[in-house]
Design a protein around this motif. Structure first.
Motif, short mmCIF file in Angstrom:
data_model
loop_
_atom_site.label_atom_id
_atom_site.label_comp_id
_atom_site.label_asym_id
_atom_site.label_seq_id
_atom_site.Cartn_x
_atom_site.Cartn_y
_atom_site.Cartn_z
N SER A 91 -5.66 0.50 2.35
CA SER A 91 -4.38 1.18 2.22
C SER A 91 -4.45 2.16 1.06
N GLY A 92 -3.57 3.16 1.07
CA GLY A 92 -3.55 4.16 0.01
C GLY A 92 -2.17 4.27 -0.60
N TYR A 93 -2.13 4.60 -1.91
CA TYR A 93 -0.87 4.66 -2.64
C TYR A 93 -0.89 5.82 -3.64
N VAL A 94 0.28 6.42 -3.85
CA VAL A 94 0.46 7.46 -4.87
C VAL A 94 1.70 7.10 -5.67
N GLY A 95 1.60 7.18 -7.01
CA GLY A 95 2.70 6.80 -7.87
C GLY A 95 3.44 8.00 -8.44
N VAL A 96 4.78 7.89 -8.50
CA VAL A 96 5.61 8.94 -9.10
C VAL A 96 6.47 8.33 -10.19
N GLY A 97 6.83 9.15 -11.18
CA GLY A 97 7.62 8.68 -12.30
C GLY A 97 9.12 8.75 -12.03
N PRO A 98 9.94 8.23 -12.96
CA PRO A 98 11.39 8.18 -12.77
C PRO A 98 12.05 9.53 -12.56
N GLU A 99 11.40 10.61 -12.98
CA GLU A 99 11.98 11.94 -12.84
C GLU A 99 11.78 12.52 -11.43
N HIS A 100 11.00 11.86 -10.62
CA HIS A 100 10.70 12.40 -9.29
C HIS A 100 11.86 12.14 -8.32
#
Length: 247
Positions: A91-100
């Motif tokens: 599986s693949g994942y991308v993380g974003v911060g609270p401002e996204h």
């Protein structure tokens, strides 16, 4: 060391070591950022794990694949993870911060224009697993090689020091991870005992996961950039007047 921040940042120069074949293919293979070849390129991986509990027993295209690879996408500054599941798929994942704009969105709430970037759409939308105490078989606490979270030095070594992270005892910025699976119709699932192989089924190799992660990271960065432009009146960053040399 670099850590996943969810924000675009200039890459820092760090010593890169080549990954040697591990004699005991269980656990963390790199003690520093390491070069990792994938999809006709080489990325600088912050984590490279081999996990025999999830590696398929039979020979196949997964033989030389790591079972967890975490890195920062150079083009977007977003943290990415490739992780092997219990059924042997990746599986693949991308993380974003609270401002996204998509921070906190569950999988089925992600706009189709974003979800369509990856194999069979977004199926995962959760926060970092840093504070979870999920139990595995035999009553052991969830280990780093199973988690979807950005890397810090404390988490990096917890497998060796038997540290169970249940509190924020170190600097930690929450990320929201959006991801996809490769265990759908038409996907080969080598460890799934209920799976009956059919002609045409395909195992989605690490190169395929990487390409999907990069495509998702780019789309997520585009979404964030459009929000920034909108908040600036649609003009983006103001243009500076030309210098004498430019005229």
């Amino acid at each position: 060391m670099a850590k996943f921040t969810g924000r675009t940042s200039k890459s820092r120069k760090q010593p890169v070591q080549e990954v040697a074949k591990c004699e005991t293919p269980d656990g963390l293979l790199n003690d520093a950022p390491a070069s990792y070849p994938v999809a006709d390129t080489t990325i600088t991986a912050l984590q490279i794990y081999h996990n025999p509990e999830r590696k398929p027993d039979e020979d196949g295209p997964w033989n030389n694949e790591a079972d967890k690879v975490a890195w920062i996408d150079e083009a977007t500054g977003l943290g990415c993870i490739m992780l092997r599941q219990e059924d042997g798929t990746l599986s693949g994942y991308v993380g974003v911060g609270p401002e996204h704009p998509l921070y906190g969105f569950e999988a089925d709430a992600v706009p189709i224009s974003v979800s369509c970037e990856v194999h069979r759409g977004i199926t995962y939308g959760k926060q970092c697993e840093v504070n979870r105490t999920e139990l595995r078989a035999k009553g052991k606490p969830r280990q780093e090689r199973y988690t979807v979270c950005h890397v810090t030095r404390t988490r990096w070594v917890q497998d060796y020091e038997n540290v169970q992270t249940t509190k924020d005892e170190f600097e930690h910025e929450e990320l929201w991870w959006l991801g996809f699976d490769t265990n759908h119709t038409g996907d080969r699932r080598p460890n799934d005992r209920y799976y009956s192989p059919r002609k045409g089924d395909e195992y989605r190799q690490q190169a395929y996961i990487y390409e999907n992660c990069v495509a998702l990271a780019k789309r997520l960065r585009d979404v964030a950039d459009r929000k920034t432009m909108k908040s600036n009146g649609g003009l983006g960053q103001p243009l500076l007047p030309p210098t004498a040399e430019d005229q």
